[in-house]
Design an enzyme around this catalytic site. Structure first.
Site, PDB file in Angstrom:
ATOM      1  N   GLN A 172       0.884  -1.170   0.000  1.00 10.58           N
ATOM      2  CA  GLN A 172       0.000   0.000   0.000  1.00 10.58           C
ATOM      3  C   GLN A 172       0.913   1.209   0.000  1.00 10.58           C
ATOM      4  OE1 GLN A 172      -3.204   0.965  -0.341  1.00 10.58           O
ATOM      5  NE2 GLN A 172      -2.391   3.023  -0.059  1.00 10.58           N
ATOM      6  N   GLN A 174       0.305   4.582  -1.261  1.00  9.07           N
ATOM      7  CA  GLN A 174      -0.203   5.928  -0.966  1.00  9.07           C
ATOM      8  C   GLN A 174      -0.208   6.138   0.551  1.00  9.07           C
ATOM      9  OE1 GLN A 174      -4.265   6.749  -2.171  1.00  9.07           O
ATOM     10  NE2 GLN A 174      -3.919   8.926  -2.311  1.00  9.07           N
ATOM     11  N   GLY A 301     -10.677   0.404   2.140  1.00 14.36           N
ATOM     12  CA  GLY A 301     -11.755  -0.210   1.378  1.00 14.36           C
ATOM     13  C   GLY A 301     -11.239  -0.581   0.004  1.00 14.36           C
ATOM     14  N   GLU A 304      -6.779   2.665  -5.679  1.00 17.07           N
ATOM     15  CA  GLU A 304      -6.929   2.810  -7.121  1.00 17.07           C
ATOM     16  C   GLU A 304      -5.672   2.500  -7.905  1.00 17.07           C
ATOM     17  OE1 GLU A 304      -6.925   5.149  -4.761  1.00 17.07           O
ATOM     18  OE2 GLU A 304      -6.156   7.070  -5.458  1.00 17.07           O
ATOM     19  N   ASN A 305      -4.956   1.454  -7.580  1.00 19.56           N
ATOM     20  CA  ASN A 305      -3.762   1.115  -8.348  1.00 19.56           C
ATOM     21  C   ASN A 305      -4.162   0.930  -9.813  1.00 19.56           C
ATOM     22  OD1 ASN A 305      -2.947  -0.707  -5.433  1.00 19.56           O
ATOM     23  ND2 ASN A 305      -1.998   1.192  -6.075  1.00 19.56           N
ATOM     24  N   HIS A 328     -16.044   4.098  -6.988  1.00 26.91           N
ATOM     25  CA  HIS A 328     -15.074   5.070  -6.466  1.00 26.91           C
ATOM     26  C   HIS A 328     -13.668   4.807  -7.019  1.00 26.91           C
ATOM     27  CE1 HIS A 328     -13.384   7.834  -3.363  1.00 26.91           C
ATOM     28  NE2 HIS A 328     -12.358   7.026  -3.463  1.00 26.91           N
ATOM     29  N   GLU A 329     -13.207   3.584  -6.857  1.00 34.00           N
ATOM     30  CA  GLU A 329     -11.837   3.291  -7.303  1.00 34.00           C
ATOM     31  C   GLU A 329     -11.720   3.411  -8.820  1.00 34.00           C
ATOM     32  OE1 GLU A 329      -9.940   3.515  -4.942  1.00 34.00           O
ATOM     33  OE2 GLU A 329     -11.313   3.004  -3.312  1.00 34.00           O
ATOM     34  N   HIS A 332     -11.270   6.971  -9.902  1.00 28.79           N
ATOM     35  CA  HIS A 332      -9.895   7.459  -9.764  1.00 28.79           C
ATOM     36  C   HIS A 332      -9.080   7.274 -11.049  1.00 28.79           C
ATOM     37  CE1 HIS A 332      -9.278   8.867  -5.703  1.00 28.79           C
ATOM     38  NE2 HIS A 332      -9.687   7.746  -5.126  1.00 28.79           N
ATOM     39  N   GLU A 351      -9.708  13.083  -4.029  1.00 24.24           N
ATOM     40  CA  GLU A 351     -10.812  12.357  -3.399  1.00 24.24           C
ATOM     41  C   GLU A 351     -12.184  13.030  -3.543  1.00 24.24           C
ATOM     42  OE1 GLU A 351     -10.501   9.376  -2.679  1.00 24.24           O
ATOM     43  OE2 GLU A 351      -8.323   9.170  -2.516  1.00 24.24           O
ATOM     44  N   ASP A 409      -0.998  11.110   5.919  1.00 26.40           N
ATOM     45  CA  ASP A 409      -2.108  10.277   6.351  1.00 26.40           C
ATOM     46  C   ASP A 409      -3.074  11.045   7.262  1.00 26.40           C
ATOM     47  OD1 ASP A 409      -2.967   7.667   5.890  1.00 26.40           O
ATOM     48  OD2 ASP A 409      -2.508   7.106   7.969  1.00 26.40           O
ATOM     49  N   TYR A 417     -12.782  14.175   1.116  1.00 31.84           N
ATOM     50  CA  TYR A 417     -13.764  13.327   0.437  1.00 31.84           C
ATOM     51  C   TYR A 417     -15.125  14.011   0.337  1.00 31.84           C
ATOM     52  CZ  TYR A 417     -10.724   9.194   0.835  1.00 31.84           C
ATOM     53  OH  TYR A 417      -9.699   8.303   0.708  1.00 31.84           O
ATOM     54  N   ARG A 589      -9.536  -3.121   8.078  1.00 30.78           N
ATOM     55  CA  ARG A 589      -9.940  -1.917   7.348  1.00 30.78           C
ATOM     56  C   ARG A 589     -10.130  -0.768   8.329  1.00 30.78           C
ATOM     57  NH1 ARG A 589     -15.326  -1.545   3.540  1.00 30.78           N
ATOM     58  NH2 ARG A 589     -15.039   0.620   2.874  1.00 30.78           N
TER      59      ARG A 589
HETATM   60  N1  BES Z   1      -6.952   6.371  -2.472  1.00 31.08           N
HETATM   61  C1  BES Z   1      -7.851   6.029  -1.439  1.00 31.08           C
HETATM   62  C2  BES Z   1      -7.212   5.297  -0.300  1.00 31.08           C
HETATM   63  C3  BES Z   1      -6.074   6.046   0.372  1.00 31.08           C
HETATM   64  C4  BES Z   1      -6.155   7.404   0.618  1.00 31.08           C
HETATM   65  C5  BES Z   1      -4.948   5.372   0.736  1.00 31.08           C
HETATM   66  C6  BES Z   1      -5.078   8.060   1.194  1.00 31.08           C
HETATM   67  C7  BES Z   1      -3.883   6.033   1.339  1.00 31.08           C
HETATM   68  C8  BES Z   1      -3.948   7.393   1.566  1.00 31.08           C
HETATM   69  C9  BES Z   1      -9.016   5.203  -1.964  1.00 31.08           C
HETATM   70  O1  BES Z   1      -9.432   5.574  -3.243  1.00 31.08           O
HETATM   71  C10 BES Z   1     -10.197   5.455  -1.087  1.00 31.08           C
HETATM   72  O2  BES Z   1     -10.633   6.574  -1.041  1.00 31.08           O
HETATM   73  N2  BES Z   1     -10.704   4.444  -0.429  1.00 31.08           N
HETATM   74  C11 BES Z   1     -11.895   4.541   0.365  1.00 31.08           C
HETATM   75  C12 BES Z   1     -13.047   4.172  -0.498  1.00 31.08           C
HETATM   76  C13 BES Z   1     -14.326   4.815  -0.190  1.00 31.08           C
HETATM   77  C14 BES Z   1     -14.277   6.303  -0.072  1.00 31.08           C
HETATM   78  C15 BES Z   1     -15.362   4.395  -1.219  1.00 31.08           C
HETATM   79  C16 BES Z   1     -11.755   3.574   1.520  1.00 31.08           C
HETATM   80  O3  BES Z   1     -10.741   2.869   1.576  1.00 31.08           O
HETATM   81  O4  BES Z   1     -12.618   3.521   2.387  1.00 31.08           O
HETATM   82 ZN    ZN Z   2     -10.411   7.470  -3.167  1.00 34.19          ZN
END
Ligand code: BES
Ligand code: ZN
Length: 637
Positions: A172, A174, A301, A304-305, A328-329, A332, A351, A409, A417, A589
Site C-alpha cells: 500500500q 499511498q 476499502g 486505485e492502483n 469510487h476506485e 480514480h 478524493e 495520512d 472526500y 480496514r
Molecule cells: N486512495 C484512497 C485510499 C487512500 C487514501 C490510501 C489516502 C492512502 C492514503 C481510496 O481511493 C479510497 O478513497 N478508499 C476509500 C473508499 C471509499 C471512499 C469508497 C476507503 O478505503 O474507504
Molecule cells: Zn479514493
C-alpha cells in the site's frame, strides 16, 4: 525536516543560476524567444514544490523504471534492483531519491560505481539519498533490500488468508510509502513508466499496477509493463495464491480461489460502470480494468492502483450492495490517476472529485433514488465528522490542507472526500449539470497525465466555468480556505430515507419494530440510515428486539455490522461483544477499526478495547496499526 529546508534553498539558488545563464531545462519546451522571467514562470509551474519529497526534479528527475525483484517470503523481504532512466538539467551534480528503511547494497550511474550519501532520517519522510551524477547521466541503478521498516508491505501468514495454505504479500504505497519498498522520487507530480521482472515462489502469482498475467506459470517469474506514466504512490504489488476470472473483455476479477466466485458475482456490473464513467468524462485511458480482492487485513476499502484496483473483501456483501466502492476506485482512473493532486495538501482534488464522480456513476447505473441515499449518508457523516475534527484541529477542516512536517495520512478524513464532494455538487447545482459535465470532460482531457493544484483548479474554473458573481454566490473561497462547513451545503432529498425516518419515529415513540413488508424492501443503505439515526441512548431490550428481528449482530454485511457496533457499544449491549471482538481481530480496514475502538474508549470499555487490540494488532497492516497505536496510546514495551 531541517535538512529538507536546506536542500530546497540550495535548489532555488541552483535554479536561479540556471536561468541567469540563459539555460532552460524543461521536459516540454525550449522556446528561446521568451525572456528569462517568462521561462522561469513556466518551468516552476511544471514542478510544484512538494513538502513530502526530498527529490528535486528541477535538477534531475526519473522518467522510467526497470525493476528486477525477488520476493522472499521466508525472510520477509524483497531484494531488488531499481534501474532508473533519468533526465538531468545541464548543470546537474546529483540526483536525490526518497528512501525509507532500505538496505542499499550498490549504486551505479551509467553502469559505473557512483558516490552517494544519505541525509538525516525523518520518522515520516525517511532519508534522502544523494547520488553524484554528471549532467549527461542517463541511468541510475540501485540494488537494495527492503527491511522490517517497509511500512508499505504486509506479509501475511497462511492463516491470515482465505485459503490458509500459502502466505500472501501486498503493498500500500499511498501516500508516501512507496519509498519503503522502492528507492524513488516519491512525489505525486513525478511520473514514470515502468517495466518489472518479479520472481516469486512457483506456486504463486505476482500482480502489479500494470499489464498483468491472467494465470500462474510454473516458473514463478512474472514480467510487467506499465506504458502509461504514473507517480510512485500508484506502484503496487500483490503476491499470493490468486486466480483470475474475466467479467468482460476488458474487466475482470482476481481473488484467492475460494473467494473468486463470490467476487465475480459481486462485481457483475463492472463493465457497465466503466461504460457509464466513459460516457461522463471520456475514454478509459488504461486498457484493462481489474479488481483484486485481498485478504481482510487490507487497511483500506479500496486503492486505485492503475489497471488493478486493490479491494477489501469486506465489500463482498453477497447482494452487490457495497459496489459504490468499485465505482469510487474506478473513478480514480480519471480523478487522481489521470489528473493528479500536485501535493497531498491538494488531496481533495483526488478524493472530492472521485466521490463526486462515484456518485455520478452510481446514479447512471442504479438510478437517482439509489445515489441520493448514498449522498444522504455522506452528508450526515460529513456533518458529524467536521464537528468532531473541528474541535481539535479546525485547520484540518479546510479543503486546502497544510500537511507540511506531518504524515500526509493525517489528511485522510471526510473533509477532502465529502466536503470536496459537496463543494463540487454545489458548483454543479449552480451552473447546471450539462455545463458542468462539459467543463469536467474538458478538464480531464486538458490535464491528463499532469498534476493539478487547488489554485490551478480555481483559476481554471474562473476562466472556463464560473462568473465572478457565481464565485461569490457559492462562497468559493470560504469552501476552500476556511474551516467548517459553509451554510450553503447542498441539501439532499432522499425519498427512500423519508420512509426510514418514519419507521424510526415509531420505533422511538412506542418501540414498534419496522414492519417486515417494509424492511424486506430495504437495502443496506436504508439499514445504515436507520441504525445511524438511533438516539444516543436506547433501552437494551429495544436493541435486543431489533437484533432478534433483523439479525444485526451477526449480519454478513460489514457496513451494517460496523454501524450496529456503535449503538451496541454506546448502550452496553453485551450480546454484540464477541462479534465485535471477532470483527476487530479479523478485519484490518481502518474505516471500521477507528470508530469501533473509539466507541469502546468513549464508553468506558478501555479494558475490552486493549484486550482485543493485543490479539488483533499482529493482524493489522502498518497503516492501520500506526493509527490504532496512537488512538489507544499503545506502545510495544
Ligand atoms: N486512495 C484512497 C485510499 C487512500 C487514501 C490510501 C489516502 C492512502 C492514503 C481510496 O481511493 C479510497 O478513497 N478508499 C476509500 C473508499 C471509499 C471512499 C469508497 C476507503 O478505503 O474507504
Ligand atoms: Zn479514493
Amino acid at each position: 525536516m531541517h535538512h529538507k529546508t536546506k536542500i530546497l534553498m540550495r535548489n532555488k539558488a541552483l535554479l536561479f543560476s540556471l536561468f541567469a545563464a540563459g539555460v532552460l531545462f524543461s521536459c516540454q519546451n525550449n522556446n528561446s524567444a521568451k525572456n528569462n522571467m517568462e521561462e522561469e514562470k513556466e518551468t516552476t509551474a511544471q514542478w510544484v514544490n512538494d513538502p513530502h519529497t526530498y527529490a528535486d526534479p528541477n535538477e534531475a528527475v526519473v522518467t522510467h523504471l526497470n525493476w528486477d525483484a525477488v520476493v522472499d517470503f521466508e525472510n520477509k523481504k524483497i531484494s531488488a534492483t531499481a534501474n532508473w532512466d533519468i533526465q538531468t538539467s545541464p548543470k546537474a551534480e546529483k540526483i536525490i531519491f526518497d528512501t525509507y528503511g532500505l538496505d542499499i547494497k550498490d549504486v551505479k550511474v551509467d553502469g559505473k560505481p557512483a558516490d552517494h550519501s544519505f541525509g538525516d532520517f525523518d520518522q515520516e519522510m525517511g532519508k534522502p539519498m544523494m547520488i553524484v551524477i554528471s549532467p549527461g547521466a542517463k541511468q541510475v541503478s540501485i540494488t537494495y533490500e527492503t527491511t522490517e521498516q517497509a511500512r508499505a508491505l504486509q506479509w501475511l501468514a497462511p492463516e491470515q488468508t482465505a485459503g490458509k495454505k500459502m502466505p500472501f504479500l501486498f503493498t500500500q504505497s499511498q501516500a508516501i510509502l512507496a519509498r519503503t519498498w522502492i528507492p524513488t522520487q516519491d512525489s505525486p507530480g513525478i511520473r514514470f513508466t515502468y517495466k518489472a521482472k518479479v520472481q516469486v515462489p512457483d506456486s504463486m502469482i505476482a500482480l502489479m499496477s500494470a499489464e498483468n498475467p491472467k494465470g500462474k506459470n510454473t516458473s514463478g517469474q512474472y514480467s510487467f509493463n506499465m506504458p502509461q506514466p504514473v507517480p510512485s504512490y500508484l506502484m503496487a504489488l500483490a503476491v499470493g495464491d490468486v486466480a483470475f476470472e474475466p467479467v468482460s473483455d476488458r474487466t475482470g476479477v482476481y481473488a484467492e480461489p475460494s473467494v473468486l466466485d463470490k467476487a465475480v458475482y459481486e462485481f457483475t456490473d463492472l463493465e457497465k460502470m466503466v461504460q457509464a464513467a466513459e460516457g461522463l468524462y471520456g475514454p478509459y485511458a488504461w486498457g484493462q480494468y481489474d479488481i483484486i480482492v485481498l485478504p481482510p487485513s487490507f487497511p483500506f476499502g479500496g486503492m486505485e492502483n492503475p489497471r488493478l484496483t486493490f479491494a477489501t473483501p469486506t465489500i463482498l456483501a453477497g447482494d452487490r450492495s457495497l459496489v459504490a466502492l468499485v465505482a469510487h476506485e474506478l473513478a480514480h482512473s480519471w480523478s487522481g490517476n489521470l489528473v493528479t493532486n500536485a501535493t497531498w495538501n491538494d488531496f481533495w482534488l483526488n478524493e472530492g472529485f472521485t466521490v463526486y464522480f462515484e456518485q455520478r456513476i452510481m446514479e447512471e447505473v442504479y438510478g437517482r433514488d439509489y445515489s441520493e441515499m448514498l449522498a444522504s449518508l455522506t452528508r450526515n457523516a460529513l456533518i458529524r465528522d467536521a464537528a468532531e475534527i473541528g474541535k481539535e484541529n479546525p485547520e484540518d477542516t479546510k479543503l486546502k490542507l497544510n500537511l507540511e512536517g506531518r504524515n500526509p495520512d493525517e489528511g485522510v478524513t471526510s473533509i477532502p472526500y465529502d466536503k470536496g464532494y459537496f463543494f463540487l455538487r454545489l458548483i454543479e447545482e449552480t451552473v447546471g449539470r450539462e455545463k458542468f459535465d462539459t467543463f469536467l470532460k474538458k478538464y480531464f482531457e486538458t490535464y491528463k497525465f499532469k498534476v493539478m493544484t487547488t489554485e490551478g483548479f480555481i483559476d481554471y474554473m474562473a476562466e472556463n466555468l464560473l462568473t465572478e458573481e457565481q464565485q461569490k454566490e457559492i462562497k468559493l473561497n470560504e469552501w476552500i480556505y476556511s474551516p467548517g462547513i459553509p451554510d450553503n451545503l447542498p441539501v439532499v432529498k432522499s425519498e427512500r430515507f423519508v420512509a426510514v425516518d418514519q419507521a424510526m419515529e415509531s420505533f422511538i415513540e412506542n418501540g414498534s419494530l419496522p414492519a417486515k413488508e417494509i424492511t424486506d424492501r430495504w437495502t443496506t443503505h436504508e439499514w445504515l440510515h436507520f441504525i445511524n439515526s438511533l438516539p444516543r441512548t436506547v433501552d437494551i431490550q429495544k436493541l435486543a428486539a431489533l437484533d432478534q428481528a433483523y439479525n444485526l449482530t451477526n449480519t454478513g454485511n460489514s457496513e451494517i455490522a460496523a454501524a450496529w457496533f456503535q449503538p451496541a457499544i454506546r448502550n452496553g449491549y453485551a450480546p454484540a461483544n464477541s462479534r465485535i471482538e471477532n470483527f476487530l481481530v479479523n478485519v484490518g480496514r481502518r474505516k471500521f477499526l477507528t470508530p469501533t475502538y473509539k466507541a469502546l474508549l468513549d464508553n468506558d470499555q478501555r479494558e475490552m478495547a486493549m484486550g482485543i487490540y493485543e490479539k488483533a494488532r499482529p493482524n493489522y497492516h502498518a497503516v492501520s496499526r500506526e493509527t490504532m497505536d496512537e488512538l489507544l496510546g499503545y506502545s510495544e514495551e
